[in-house]
Write an enzyme that holds these catalytic residues in place. Sequence first.
Site, PDB file in Angstrom:
ATOM      1  N   CYS A   1       0.811  -1.227   0.000  1.00 53.64           N
ATOM      2  CA  CYS A   1       0.000   0.000   0.000  1.00 53.64           C
ATOM      3  C   CYS A   1       0.838   1.267   0.000  1.00 53.64           C
ATOM      4  O   CYS A   1       0.491   2.247  -0.673  1.00 53.64           O
ATOM      5  CB  CYS A   1      -0.939  -0.004   1.204  1.00 53.64           C
ATOM      6  SG  CYS A   1      -0.094   0.055   2.815  1.00 53.64           S
TER       7      CYS A   1
ATOM      8  N   HIS B   1      -1.404   1.486   7.004  1.00 57.53           N
ATOM      9  CA  HIS B   1      -2.019   1.453   5.679  1.00 57.53           C
ATOM     10  C   HIS B   1      -2.023   2.852   5.088  1.00 57.53           C
ATOM     11  O   HIS B   1      -2.452   3.816   5.739  1.00 57.53           O
ATOM     12  CB  HIS B   1      -3.448   0.920   5.730  1.00 57.53           C
ATOM     13  CG  HIS B   1      -4.061   0.810   4.355  1.00 57.53           C
ATOM     14  ND1 HIS B   1      -3.626  -0.115   3.437  1.00 57.53           N
ATOM     15  CD2 HIS B   1      -5.032   1.538   3.748  1.00 57.53           C
ATOM     16  CE1 HIS B   1      -4.312   0.034   2.316  1.00 57.53           C
ATOM     17  NE2 HIS B   1      -5.168   1.034   2.480  1.00 57.53           N
TER      18      HIS B   1
ATOM     19  N   ASP C   1      -8.242   3.925  -3.225  1.00 56.27           N
ATOM     20  CA  ASP C   1      -7.304   2.930  -2.723  1.00 56.27           C
ATOM     21  C   ASP C   1      -7.007   1.907  -3.806  1.00 56.27           C
ATOM     22  O   ASP C   1      -7.905   1.220  -4.295  1.00 56.27           O
ATOM     23  CB  ASP C   1      -7.880   2.225  -1.490  1.00 56.27           C
ATOM     24  CG  ASP C   1      -6.816   1.532  -0.655  1.00 56.27           C
ATOM     25  OD1 ASP C   1      -5.769   1.143  -1.227  1.00 56.27           O
ATOM     26  OD2 ASP C   1      -7.014   1.373   0.560  1.00 56.27           O
TER      27      ASP C   1
END
Length: 261
Positions: A69, A109, A124
């Site tokens: 991520c 994250h 995302d």
Amino acid sequence: MTELNTLFREKIGMPENKKVTFTTLDHILEKTAVAFPFENLCIIANKTEAVTKQNLMDKILVRNEGGLCYELNPLLYFFLVDNGCKVTLIRGEVYNNEKKDWSHLGRTHAAILLEHEGNNYLLDTGFGGNLPLKPVPLNGETVTSRNGDFRVRALQSEYGDYVLEMKLKYKHTEWQIGYAFDSQRLVGNVTELDEISNIIVHTQKSPFNKTPMITQLTSDGNITLTNTSFTQWKHGKSKKEQIDETRFKQLAKQYFGFQDL
């Protein structure tokens, strides 16, 4: 047009003359999910680098690797900035739905907030197979993509003021928590993401520093490869193959393009 902009467009198959607008973000998120694998091979090989724009470009756009991520979302962030979007990076705390508890790894994250016409949206492309594939508004409205249903719900907690929730297609019947994030606590500089990298790479509780893993959305489902198994989801049906190290290298090359493992 910047080098990153050009290479990113080439990677996802987006023409140079196609403008990035709010209405084209669905298409961009879909193409990005299919183009960039979510993987930890550099961590396993002990070949990690500092999180910088140049390093991310070299790793993902030049060497055709993937990332986690804190690599995939910053790369998308830089691309959107280059194309005039109002975006910022945020950090979140991941929820473990099996244990019904937070990861307790900290805000590990990384994701993106987008402002459009006075409204904020979560983007995302670095959450494994749990990708919304669309901007998710922060007003609680549910968005639906081929990957399932997603919403961002206001929820005050020690981890922030919102949570991303999801019902993955073919997998969930009830809403699952993805992660919490603080919409007011923004990432001021991409170098802050080195803190995430350090936790993920070195902490014992990290799920990404023990065995190799690659996962990626496909046009009809997704595929996940570890050092012991290869799982394919197609149209809601899964097929799992137990594998060895030799087979792992073959599949990593065949399905994800990794040449030298």
